[in-house]
Scaffold this motif. Structure first.
Motif, PDB file in Angstrom:
ATOM      1  N   GLY A  61       0.829  -1.200   0.000  1.00 35.13           N
ATOM      2  CA  GLY A  61       0.000   0.000   0.000  1.00 35.13           C
ATOM      3  C   GLY A  61       0.858   1.243   0.000  1.00 35.13           C
ATOM      4  O   GLY A  61       2.046   1.208   0.339  1.00 35.13           O
ATOM      5  N   TRP A  62       0.247   2.376  -0.381  1.00 36.44           N
ATOM      6  CA  TRP A  62       1.006   3.615  -0.485  1.00 36.44           C
ATOM      7  C   TRP A  62       1.275   4.263   0.872  1.00 36.44           C
ATOM      8  O   TRP A  62       2.268   4.985   1.036  1.00 36.44           O
ATOM      9  N   ILE A  63       0.416   4.022   1.845  1.00 35.68           N
ATOM     10  CA  ILE A  63       0.601   4.678   3.149  1.00 35.68           C
ATOM     11  C   ILE A  63       1.926   4.283   3.806  1.00 35.68           C
ATOM     12  O   ILE A  63       2.687   5.160   4.259  1.00 35.68           O
ATOM     13  N   PRO A  64       2.278   2.979   3.887  1.00 33.11           N
ATOM     14  CA  PRO A  64       3.579   2.625   4.475  1.00 33.11           C
ATOM     15  C   PRO A  64       4.759   3.212   3.707  1.00 33.11           C
ATOM     16  O   PRO A  64       5.745   3.663   4.312  1.00 33.11           O
ATOM     17  N   VAL A  65       4.652   3.217   2.372  1.00 31.68           N
ATOM     18  CA  VAL A  65       5.752   3.726   1.549  1.00 31.68           C
ATOM     19  C   VAL A  65       5.921   5.232   1.726  1.00 31.68           C
ATOM     20  O   VAL A  65       7.021   5.730   2.020  1.00 31.68           O
ATOM     21  N   LEU A  66       4.818   5.971   1.558  1.00 27.71           N
ATOM     22  CA  LEU A  66       4.893   7.427   1.639  1.00 27.71           C
ATOM     23  C   LEU A  66       5.241   7.892   3.052  1.00 27.71           C
ATOM     24  O   LEU A  66       5.975   8.874   3.229  1.00 27.71           O
ATOM     25  N   SER A  67       4.737   7.193   4.060  1.00 33.97           N
ATOM     26  CA  SER A  67       5.068   7.550   5.447  1.00 33.97           C
ATOM     27  C   SER A  67       6.554   7.396   5.704  1.00 33.97           C
ATOM     28  O   SER A  67       7.185   8.246   6.358  1.00 33.97           O
ATOM     29  N   SER A  68       7.133   6.325   5.189  1.00 36.93           N
ATOM     30  CA  SER A  68       8.571   6.093   5.367  1.00 36.93           C
ATOM     31  C   SER A  68       9.399   7.137   4.639  1.00 36.93           C
ATOM     32  O   SER A  68      10.437   7.593   5.139  1.00 36.93           O
ATOM     33  N   VAL A  69       8.933   7.525   3.450  1.00 32.85           N
ATOM     34  CA  VAL A  69       9.638   8.562   2.687  1.00 32.85           C
ATOM     35  C   VAL A  69       9.628   9.882   3.457  1.00 32.85           C
ATOM     36  O   VAL A  69      10.661  10.546   3.592  1.00 32.85           O
ATOM     37  N   VAL A  70       8.473  10.255   3.993  1.00 32.52           N
ATOM     38  CA  VAL A  70       8.345  11.516   4.728  1.00 32.52           C
ATOM     39  C   VAL A  70       9.218  11.503   5.978  1.00 32.52           C
ATOM     40  O   VAL A  70       9.920  12.479   6.277  1.00 32.52           O
ATOM     41  N   VAL A  71       9.196  10.394   6.717  1.00 36.95           N
ATOM     42  CA  VAL A  71      10.018  10.282   7.931  1.00 36.95           C
ATOM     43  C   VAL A  71      11.492  10.454   7.597  1.00 36.95           C
ATOM     44  O   VAL A  71      12.235  11.162   8.299  1.00 36.95           O
ATOM     45  N   MET A  72      11.943   9.838   6.511  1.00 34.27           N
ATOM     46  CA  MET A  72      13.354   9.932   6.156  1.00 34.27           C
ATOM     47  C   MET A  72      13.723  11.318   5.649  1.00 34.27           C
ATOM     48  O   MET A  72      14.810  11.821   5.944  1.00 34.27           O
ATOM     49  N   ILE A  73      12.832  11.956   4.893  1.00 35.65           N
ATOM     50  CA  ILE A  73      13.119  13.312   4.418  1.00 35.65           C
ATOM     51  C   ILE A  73      13.350  14.258   5.593  1.00 35.65           C
ATOM     52  O   ILE A  73      14.298  15.046   5.604  1.00 35.65           O
ATOM     53  N   PHE A  74      12.484  14.166   6.596  1.00 31.93           N
ATOM     54  CA  PHE A  74      12.620  15.046   7.753  1.00 31.93           C
ATOM     55  C   PHE A  74      13.706  14.568   8.724  1.00 31.93           C
ATOM     56  O   PHE A  74      14.316  15.373   9.416  1.00 31.93           O
ATOM     57  N   GLY A  75      13.942  13.262   8.752  1.00 35.76           N
ATOM     58  CA  GLY A  75      14.935  12.737   9.690  1.00 35.76           C
ATOM     59  C   GLY A  75      16.354  12.793   9.187  1.00 35.76           C
ATOM     60  O   GLY A  75      17.298  12.773   9.988  1.00 35.76           O
ATOM     61  N   PHE A  76      16.536  12.878   7.871  1.00 37.05           N
ATOM     62  CA  PHE A  76      17.879  12.796   7.301  1.00 37.05           C
ATOM     63  C   PHE A  76      18.782  13.916   7.798  1.00 37.05           C
ATOM     64  O   PHE A  76      19.935  13.684   8.161  1.00 37.05           O
ATOM     65  N   SER A  77      18.260  15.151   7.830  1.00 37.09           N
ATOM     66  CA  SER A  77      19.091  16.281   8.253  1.00 37.09           C
ATOM     67  C   SER A  77      19.500  16.144   9.718  1.00 37.09           C
ATOM     68  O   SER A  77      20.614  16.532  10.099  1.00 37.09           O
ATOM     69  N   LEU A  78      18.630  15.579  10.563  1.00 41.00           N
ATOM     70  CA  LEU A  78      18.979  15.353  11.964  1.00 41.00           C
ATOM     71  C   LEU A  78      20.044  14.273  12.088  1.00 41.00           C
ATOM     72  O   LEU A  78      21.005  14.412  12.858  1.00 41.00           O
ATOM     73  N   ILE A  79      19.884  13.191  11.330  1.00 38.42           N
ATOM     74  CA  ILE A  79      20.880  12.120  11.352  1.00 38.42           C
ATOM     75  C   ILE A  79      22.236  12.653  10.913  1.00 38.42           C
ATOM     76  O   ILE A  79      23.270  12.356  11.520  1.00 38.42           O
TER      77      ILE A  79
END
Length: 274
Positions: A61-79
């Motif tokens: 489904g798209w929800i797990p995929v898109l949710s993971s993409v959003v989390v990584m986009i926002f989390g990448f700069s912190l990492i």
């Protein structure tokens, strides 16, 4: 030089300094050629395609995929901020014999001569385990296996994005975009004025949140360890492993660098901003 063909640029040995392209001698066209033909970037591109294939075969489904993409986009700069500040710029890695070579490769070489392309890029041996473990782990928690592949692919894309703009920040080129010019100025100060701040590349939100952001050279005194990030001759005598691997004592400025010109340019930009 701007009229050179791609093949002429690739054969131009004057762009090379030792084992790497010298970004300080390159323009934007030459950077694109070097970037798009670099083995590390090509590997990342291939793994991004593999991640898309992984999403396809595990898709629920798209929800797990898109949710993971959003989390990584926002989390990448912190990492990135955490790794840059609390791993790349800490002393304990060079103080231990078994981690000294790792510290040398992941950041010391880059600060010793910021314009060398090959040491600007992180080694895949170091970056990929972090992307797979941290990125894949976060994605799996959010969206299972398809989320893991989506998160890994996004992290790889963000790495390519960061690396390109990191190159721009060391390139002998003045960006036309005010935003790109500004992040270039901020990063140049990290390398040529005060290294214990401005840890971001394209995003300085976390610097502002954690108090490590500074916007001009007047805000911080010039650091005597800006080029060796704390590994000076005294430290090298006590912890010799990085020096032995390098084959020379640590320098307080890059060999053949345009340090005075960089410092003058930064000061002029500060005066204009004021």
């Amino acid at each position: 030089m701007n009229n050179q063909s791609i093949f002429q640029i690739m054969r131009n040995q004057e762009l090379r300094s030792g084992r790497s392209y010298d970004l300080g001698k390159m323009d934007l066209k030459q950077l694109w050629v070097a970037y798009l033909t670099h083995g590390t970037i090509l590997l990342y591109f291939g793994l991004i395609i593999a991640s898309i294939i992984g999403i396809y075969y595990t898709f629920t489904g798209w929800i797990p995929v898109l949710s993971s993409v959003v989390v990584m986009i926002f989390g990448f700069s912190l990492i990135w901020y955490i790794i840059h500040r609390w791993i790349m710029h800490v002393a304990f890695l060079y103080q231990i014999k078994w981690t000294a070579s790792l510290w040398k490769r992941i950041h010391f070489d880059h600060h010793q001569d910021p314009h060398l392309l090959n040491v600007l890029f992180g080694s895949p041996l170091n970056t990929l385990p972090t992307i797979f473990i941290v990125g894949g782990g976060l994605g799996y928690l959010v969206g299972g296996f398809s989320g893991a592949f989506a998160s890994i692919g996004t992290a790889l894309y963000m790495t390519c994005f960061y690396e390109f703009f990191h190159c721009i920040q060391h390139l002998g080129y003045k960006p036309k975009s005010k935003y790109v010019l500004r992040i270039k100025q901020l990063h140049v100060m990290h390398h040529f004025h005060y290294e214990k701040g401005n840890y971001g590349i394209t995003n300085y939100f976390w610097d502002k949140l954690f108090g490590t952001f500074y916007e001009d050279t007047k805000s911080r005194p010039r650091s005597p360890t800006v080029f060796n990030i704390g590994y000076d001759v005294k430290q090298a005598e006590r912890y010799p492993w990085v020096m032995l691997k390098t084959g020379a004592p640590p320098r307080d400025r890059p060999a053949g660098s345009n340090f005075r010109e960089q410092k003058k340019a930064t000061s002029n930009n500060d005066q204009k901003a004021a």
